[in-house]
Design a protein around this motif. Structure first.
Motif, PDB file in Angstrom:
ATOM      1  N   THR A 179       0.846  -1.195   0.000  1.00 44.56           N
ATOM      2  CA  THR A 179       0.000   0.000   0.000  1.00 44.56           C
ATOM      3  C   THR A 179       0.880   1.244   0.000  1.00 44.56           C
ATOM      4  OG1 THR A 179      -0.148   0.170   2.418  1.00 44.56           O
ATOM      5  CG2 THR A 179      -1.766  -1.218   1.319  1.00 44.56           C
ATOM      6  N   ARG A 180       0.343   2.283  -0.611  1.00 42.88           N
ATOM      7  CA  ARG A 180       1.046   3.568  -0.636  1.00 42.88           C
ATOM      8  C   ARG A 180       0.029   4.684  -0.491  1.00 42.88           C
ATOM      9  NH1 ARG A 180       2.004   7.596  -4.194  1.00 42.88           N
ATOM     10  NH2 ARG A 180       0.779   6.532  -5.801  1.00 42.88           N
ATOM     11  N   ILE A 181       0.285   5.617   0.434  1.00 41.71           N
ATOM     12  CA  ILE A 181      -0.631   6.744   0.611  1.00 41.71           C
ATOM     13  C   ILE A 181      -0.546   7.651  -0.606  1.00 41.71           C
ATOM     14  CG2 ILE A 181      -1.176   8.772   2.003  1.00 41.71           C
ATOM     15  CD1 ILE A 181      -0.218   7.274   4.439  1.00 41.71           C
ATOM     16  N   ALA A 182      -1.689   7.859  -1.254  1.00 39.91           N
ATOM     17  CA  ALA A 182      -1.742   8.672  -2.460  1.00 39.91           C
ATOM     18  C   ALA A 182      -2.157  10.106  -2.188  1.00 39.91           C
ATOM     19  CB  ALA A 182      -2.709   8.041  -3.461  1.00 39.91           C
ATOM     20  N   GLY A 183      -2.798  10.350  -1.069  1.00 37.00           N
ATOM     21  CA  GLY A 183      -3.203  11.714  -0.766  1.00 37.00           C
ATOM     22  C   GLY A 183      -4.228  11.773   0.344  1.00 37.00           C
ATOM     23  N   TYR A 184      -4.570  12.970   0.728  1.00 39.12           N
ATOM     24  CA  TYR A 184      -5.556  13.230   1.764  1.00 39.12           C
ATOM     25  C   TYR A 184      -6.648  14.118   1.198  1.00 39.12           C
ATOM     26  CZ  TYR A 184      -1.958  11.596   4.999  1.00 39.12           C
ATOM     27  OH  TYR A 184      -1.010  10.843   5.649  1.00 39.12           O
ATOM     28  N   GLY A 185      -7.864  13.957   1.695  1.00 46.60           N
ATOM     29  CA  GLY A 185      -8.973  14.808   1.279  1.00 46.60           C
ATOM     30  C   GLY A 185      -9.569  15.517   2.478  1.00 46.60           C
ATOM     31  N   GLY A 186     -10.236  16.648   2.214  1.00 47.80           N
ATOM     32  CA  GLY A 186     -10.897  17.382   3.289  1.00 47.80           C
ATOM     33  C   GLY A 186     -10.092  18.520   3.842  1.00 47.80           C
ATOM     34  N   LEU A 187      -8.815  18.667   3.403  1.00 49.26           N
ATOM     35  CA  LEU A 187      -7.991  19.766   3.882  1.00 49.26           C
ATOM     36  C   LEU A 187      -8.300  21.035   3.088  1.00 49.26           C
ATOM     37  CD1 LEU A 187      -4.568  17.940   4.232  1.00 49.26           C
ATOM     38  CD2 LEU A 187      -6.168  18.501   6.049  1.00 49.26           C
ATOM     39  N   GLY A 188      -8.194  22.172   3.752  1.00 53.13           N
ATOM     40  CA  GLY A 188      -8.373  23.446   3.077  1.00 53.13           C
ATOM     41  C   GLY A 188      -9.803  23.730   2.670  1.00 53.13           C
ATOM     42  N   ARG A 189     -10.767  23.102   3.356  1.00 56.56           N
ATOM     43  CA  ARG A 189     -12.169  23.332   3.022  1.00 56.56           C
ATOM     44  C   ARG A 189     -12.912  24.048   4.153  1.00 56.56           C
ATOM     45  NH1 ARG A 189     -14.150  17.895  -0.208  1.00 56.56           N
ATOM     46  NH2 ARG A 189     -12.417  17.828  -1.685  1.00 56.56           N
ATOM     47  N   GLY A 190     -12.183  24.665   5.050  1.00 60.51           N
ATOM     48  CA  GLY A 190     -12.816  25.460   6.071  1.00 60.51           C
ATOM     49  C   GLY A 190     -13.088  24.756   7.371  1.00 60.51           C
ATOM     50  N   CYS A 191     -13.050  23.411   7.370  1.00 59.22           N
ATOM     51  CA  CYS A 191     -13.349  22.686   8.609  1.00 59.22           C
ATOM     52  C   CYS A 191     -12.094  22.412   9.414  1.00 59.22           C
ATOM     53  CB  CYS A 191     -14.073  21.379   8.300  1.00 59.22           C
ATOM     54  SG  CYS A 191     -13.128  20.254   7.259  1.00 59.22           S
ATOM     55  N   GLY A 192     -10.932  22.526   8.780  1.00 57.59           N
ATOM     56  CA  GLY A 192      -9.681  22.336   9.502  1.00 57.59           C
ATOM     57  C   GLY A 192      -9.433  20.921   9.942  1.00 57.59           C
TER      58      GLY A 192
END
Length: 246
Positions: A179-192
């Motif tokens: 497995t390899r981490i490809a990315g993160y979601g939810g950052l920079g959308r105001g919820c912190g």
């Protein structure tokens, strides 16, 4: 305090005592249903999105699986098996996220955690295979000697348990998961707050073609789950190298 050999003997004796107190494999739980007959005899459950990539849809009982990469998917394996009524041990994985495992549905009453197994983690794993459904063994990049690998593989096969060797070189495993981490979601959308993580997954079986897929760890119905990636609902953030083994 006694000699190192005496301390080691005492630790192993205590481990065997604790193993004897664990209900027989597949015994019913007061809070959860036991593993189904089919699961007990053939394979252990995994997160459904991962199961779609595995040749048998789960972790085959009596087999050894080599695993490399993100510990977050290991937490998903613990959750799937304990949540279905199985007994699991995590050995030599001090950074394993137990909170994440609980959020994925793990039953901690069915999970034994041994963060520091001492100088011989293979012996500890051998004892645990005697009575548990799944043993996840962290090897920290070390290679398992072929002679020890054959003994452990035979024990897993004889006991009908599954051994997952995480971060360790193992010759002769029936399955390898990378497995390899490809990315993160939810950052920079105001919820912190980080909401989603994406993994690239590659599965190689001894006698099956390589399979690849992409999984998202995402909130769903009050818990977090691994699901097949939906490309139109995920905007990945570039991941730095230091996150590769998170």
């Amino acid at each position: 305090m006694g000699s190192p050999d005496e301390v080691r003997h005492e630790r192993l004796t205590e481990l065997r005592r604790r193993m004897a107190a664990i209900p027989a494999r597949g015994a019913a739980s007061t809070t959860r249903a036991p593993l189904s007959r089919e699961s007990r005899e053939e394979s252990l459950p995994v997160p459904s999105a991962l199961g779609e990539l595995l040749p048998d849809g789960g972790l085959v009982r009596g087999s050894v699986v080599e695993y490399w990469g993100a510990s977050s998917l290991l937490a998903g394996l613990l959750a799937a098996v304990t949540g279905a009524g199985g007994h699991v041990a995590a050995v030599g994985l001090p950074r394993l996220g137990l909170l994440a495992a609980v959020e994925m549905g793990a039953d901690l009453a069915r999970l034994a955690v041994i963060p520091d197994p001492g100088s011989d983690p293979l012996e500890v794993a051998s004892i645990l295979l005697d009575g548990l459904d799944l043993v996840v063994l962290g090897m920290g990049g070390r290679e398992v000697p072929p002679a020890r690998a054959r003994v452990l593989a035979a024990r897993a096969r004889g006991k009908g348990a599954t051994l997952v060797v995480a971060g360790g070189r193992w010759s002769g495993s029936v399955l390898r998961i990378d497995t390899r981490i490809a990315g993160y979601g939810g950052l920079g959308r105001g919820c912190g707050r980080l909401r989603t993580m994406r993994l690239d997954v590659r599965v190689r079986g001894r006698s099956t073609p390589q399979r690849t897929g992409v999984l998202d760890l995402t909130p769903r119905d009050g818990r977090i789950e691994w699901v097949a990636a939906q490309s139109d609902s995920f905007v990945p953030k570039v991941v730095e190298a230091r996150h590769a083994a998170s």
